[in-house]
Design a protein around this motif. Structure first.
Motif, PDB file in Angstrom:
ATOM      1  N   PRO A  81      14.664   8.330  -6.803  1.00 24.36           N
ATOM      2  CA  PRO A  81      13.454   7.361  -6.842  1.00 24.36           C
ATOM      3  C   PRO A  81      14.162   6.215  -5.916  1.00 24.36           C
ATOM      4  CG  PRO A  81      14.338   7.854  -8.909  1.00 24.36           C
ATOM      5  CD  PRO A  81      15.287   8.705  -8.153  1.00 24.36           C
ATOM      6  N   LYS A  82      12.975   5.854  -5.190  1.00 23.22           N
ATOM      7  CA  LYS A  82      13.208   4.594  -4.299  1.00 23.22           C
ATOM      8  C   LYS A  82      13.527   3.278  -5.185  1.00 23.22           C
ATOM      9  CE  LYS A  82       9.427   6.130  -0.818  1.00 23.22           C
ATOM     10  NZ  LYS A  82      10.113   7.571  -0.988  1.00 23.22           N
ATOM     11  N   PRO A  83      14.269   2.527  -4.627  1.00 24.02           N
ATOM     12  CA  PRO A  83      14.629   1.240  -5.204  1.00 24.02           C
ATOM     13  C   PRO A  83      13.524   0.675  -5.916  1.00 24.02           C
ATOM     14  CG  PRO A  83      15.826   1.306  -3.158  1.00 24.02           C
ATOM     15  CD  PRO A  83      14.558   2.317  -3.082  1.00 24.02           C
ATOM     16  N   GLN A  88       0.876  -1.115   0.113  1.00 27.09           N
ATOM     17  CA  GLN A  88       0.055   0.003  -0.049  1.00 27.09           C
ATOM     18  C   GLN A  88       1.011   1.322   0.091  1.00 27.09           C
ATOM     19  OE1 GLN A  88      -3.166   0.361  -0.569  1.00 27.09           O
ATOM     20  NE2 GLN A  88      -3.288   2.343  -0.293  1.00 27.09           N
ATOM     21  N   GLU A  89       2.123   1.252   0.659  1.00 31.82           N
ATOM     22  CA  GLU A  89       2.908   2.436   0.737  1.00 31.82           C
ATOM     23  C   GLU A  89       3.545   2.502  -0.609  1.00 31.82           C
ATOM     24  OE1 GLU A  89       7.188   3.072   2.688  1.00 31.82           O
ATOM     25  OE2 GLU A  89       5.707   2.618   4.024  1.00 31.82           O
ATOM     26  N   GLY A  90       3.866   1.647  -1.156  1.00 30.45           N
ATOM     27  CA  GLY A  90       4.445   1.713  -2.699  1.00 30.45           C
ATOM     28  C   GLY A  90       3.432   2.228  -3.787  1.00 30.45           C
ATOM     29  N   VAL A  91       2.121   1.831  -3.464  1.00 31.26           N
ATOM     30  CA  VAL A  91       1.080   2.338  -4.272  1.00 31.26           C
ATOM     31  C   VAL A  91       0.800   3.996  -3.947  1.00 31.26           C
ATOM     32  CG1 VAL A  91      -1.645   2.406  -4.932  1.00 31.26           C
ATOM     33  CG2 VAL A  91      -0.062   0.176  -4.687  1.00 31.26           C
ATOM     34  N   GLU A  92       0.780   4.206  -2.837  1.00 35.45           N
ATOM     35  CA  GLU A  92       0.708   5.743  -2.289  1.00 35.45           C
ATOM     36  C   GLU A  92       1.825   6.401  -2.967  1.00 35.45           C
ATOM     37  OE1 GLU A  92       0.228   5.689   1.799  1.00 35.45           O
ATOM     38  OE2 GLU A  92      -1.937   4.749   1.536  1.00 35.45           O
ATOM     39  N   ASN A  93       2.996   5.889  -2.684  1.00 31.84           N
ATOM     40  CA  ASN A  93       4.064   6.637  -3.405  1.00 31.84           C
ATOM     41  C   ASN A  93       4.144   7.058  -4.729  1.00 31.84           C
ATOM     42  OD1 ASN A  93       5.498   6.856  -0.648  1.00 31.84           O
ATOM     43  ND2 ASN A  93       6.473   5.060  -1.043  1.00 31.84           N
ATOM     44  N   ILE A 104      12.910   1.998  -9.389  1.00 37.85           N
ATOM     45  CA  ILE A 104      13.788   1.792 -10.288  1.00 37.85           C
ATOM     46  C   ILE A 104      13.605   0.227 -10.890  1.00 37.85           C
ATOM     47  CG2 ILE A 104      16.324   1.344 -10.702  1.00 37.85           C
ATOM     48  CD1 ILE A 104      15.513   4.395 -10.545  1.00 37.85           C
ATOM     49  N   SER A 105      13.196  -0.490  -9.884  1.00 41.10           N
ATOM     50  CA  SER A 105      13.077  -2.049 -10.364  1.00 41.10           C
ATOM     51  C   SER A 105      11.933  -2.738 -10.820  1.00 41.10           C
ATOM     52  CB  SER A 105      13.454  -2.907  -9.287  1.00 41.10           C
ATOM     53  OG  SER A 105      12.577  -2.479  -8.127  1.00 41.10           O
ATOM     54  N   ASP A 106      10.666  -1.897 -10.469  1.00 39.38           N
ATOM     55  CA  ASP A 106       9.176  -2.308 -10.883  1.00 39.38           C
ATOM     56  C   ASP A 106       9.303  -1.248 -12.295  1.00 39.38           C
ATOM     57  OD1 ASP A 106       6.253  -3.313  -9.680  1.00 39.38           O
ATOM     58  OD2 ASP A 106       6.291  -1.470 -11.002  1.00 39.38           O
ATOM     59  N   THR A 107       9.134  -1.949 -13.219  1.00 41.75           N
ATOM     60  CA  THR A 107       8.776  -1.338 -14.418  1.00 41.75           C
ATOM     61  C   THR A 107       7.509  -0.435 -14.600  1.00 41.75           C
ATOM     62  OG1 THR A 107       9.668  -3.384 -15.901  1.00 41.75           O
ATOM     63  CG2 THR A 107       8.164  -1.977 -17.004  1.00 41.75           C
ATOM     64  N   GLN A 108       6.485  -0.831 -13.973  1.00 43.53           N
ATOM     65  CA  GLN A 108       5.306   0.294 -14.027  1.00 43.53           C
ATOM     66  C   GLN A 108       5.498   1.562 -13.100  1.00 43.53           C
ATOM     67  OE1 GLN A 108       3.254   0.234 -15.840  1.00 43.53           O
ATOM     68  NE2 GLN A 108       2.494  -1.865 -16.604  1.00 43.53           N
ATOM     69  N   ARG A 109       6.240   1.308 -12.037  1.00 41.93           N
ATOM     70  CA  ARG A 109       6.593   2.472 -11.257  1.00 41.93           C
ATOM     71  C   ARG A 109       7.767   3.166 -11.990  1.00 41.93           C
ATOM     72  NH1 ARG A 109       6.480  -0.509  -5.252  1.00 41.93           N
ATOM     73  NH2 ARG A 109       4.115  -0.711  -5.548  1.00 41.93           N
ATOM     74  N   PHE A 110       8.823   2.587 -12.544  1.00 39.00           N
ATOM     75  CA  PHE A 110       9.798   3.366 -13.317  1.00 39.00           C
ATOM     76  C   PHE A 110       9.181   4.155 -14.463  1.00 39.00           C
ATOM     77  CE2 PHE A 110      13.300   3.619 -16.683  1.00 39.00           C
ATOM     78  CZ  PHE A 110      14.142   4.340 -15.728  1.00 39.00           C
ATOM     79  N   LYS A 158      20.984   5.811 -15.130  1.00 38.85           N
ATOM     80  CA  LYS A 158      22.054   4.712 -15.067  1.00 38.85           C
ATOM     81  C   LYS A 158      21.757   3.585 -13.889  1.00 38.85           C
ATOM     82  CE  LYS A 158      25.828   7.852 -16.225  1.00 38.85           C
ATOM     83  NZ  LYS A 158      27.034   8.586 -15.845  1.00 38.85           N
ATOM     84  N   ARG A 159      20.909   4.281 -12.774  1.00 44.58           N
ATOM     85  CA  ARG A 159      20.314   3.120 -11.976  1.00 44.58           C
ATOM     86  C   ARG A 159      19.437   1.952 -12.668  1.00 44.58           C
ATOM     87  NH1 ARG A 159      17.439   6.268  -7.285  1.00 44.58           N
ATOM     88  NH2 ARG A 159      17.110   3.994  -6.611  1.00 44.58           N
ATOM     89  N   ARG A 160      18.727   2.302 -13.499  1.00 47.66           N
ATOM     90  CA  ARG A 160      17.732   1.465 -14.204  1.00 47.66           C
ATOM     91  C   ARG A 160      18.798   0.473 -15.162  1.00 47.66           C
ATOM     92  NH1 ARG A 160      12.862  -1.292 -14.216  1.00 47.66           N
ATOM     93  NH2 ARG A 160      12.413  -1.627 -16.332  1.00 47.66           N
ATOM     94  N   LEU A 161      19.746   1.176 -15.717  1.00 47.28           N
ATOM     95  CA  LEU A 161      20.331   0.432 -16.635  1.00 47.28           C
ATOM     96  C   LEU A 161      21.242  -0.697 -15.770  1.00 47.28           C
ATOM     97  CD1 LEU A 161      21.782  -0.043 -19.462  1.00 47.28           C
ATOM     98  CD2 LEU A 161      23.114   1.733 -19.163  1.00 47.28           C
TER      99      LEU A 161
END
Length: 190
Positions: free
Chosen positions: A99-101, A9-14, A104-110, A131-134
């Motif tokens: 951005p929170k990790p 839920q926190e991730g969705v809110e962010n 970067i790692s979750d494609t939809q959030r990225f 560069k973090r995503r790469l």
């Protein structure tokens, strides 16, 4: 320690906060317009409900990041308009710079980060996010593992898993190529 559902839920809110701040950076909107833009960005993957959008807006208004005011509506009822305050612009830039990790790692959030990364006007800071995503995409990964080792497409046991891995490989290859190209442009100053 938060339970997994609270973290989810926190991730969705962010990501919802980031979307609200990003769209309001582009200009004032009323709640329905904002909801439609967020829906267009996240689509069916992560639909936004009134039960999550309006409390998020209220939190941002309460924090002094977003201003709300009434404007005459097309009909008789006034519309609740929302605009980004200077403090909200600063929060947006801060969120985009670091951005929170999971963003970067979750494609939809990225995707949400990418949608608004232009509002972070420093090319070096934009390049740092990319560069973090790469770096993440250059790590070996798979949907499936055997003895802790990622399963390669060629070694997947059935055509369905091979298909998943084939599509992911192609998408990853294209994303890495795009990231390298844009990072190079940003580092060259344009």
């Amino acid at each position: 320690m938060a339970c997994p559902s609270n973290r989810t839920q926190e991730g969705v809110e962010n990501v919802l906060e980031l979307s609200i701040l990003g769209f309001l950076h582009e200009g004032p909107l009323h709640g329905y317009e904002l909801k439609e833009r967020i829906r267009g960005l996240s689509g069916h993957v992560r639909p936004v409900s009134d039960g999550s959008l309006y409390p998020a807006i209220n939190r941002l208004v309460g924090a002094g990041l977003v201003a709300e005011y009434s404007e005459p509506g097309a009909g008789a009822a006034p519309r609740r308009m929302l605009s980004l305050m200077d403090k909200g612009r600063a929060r947006l830039r801060e969120r985009l710079r670091s951005p929170k990790p999971v963003e970067i790692s979750d494609t939809q959030r990225f995707t949400v980060v990418l949608a608004f990364l232009r509002h972070l006007e420093d090319p070096a800071a934009q390049a740092a996010v990319l560069k973090r995503r790469l770096a993440l995409l250059e790590e070996p990964t798979s949907f499936f593992y055997e003895d802790g080792v990622p399963v390669r497409m060629e070694d997947a046991g059935d055509p369905f898993r091979q298909g998943m891995l084939r599509v992911a490989r192609a998408a990853g290859r294209e994303e890495r190529a795009w990231l390298r190209e844009v990072i190079g442009q940003l580092e060259e100053g344009g």
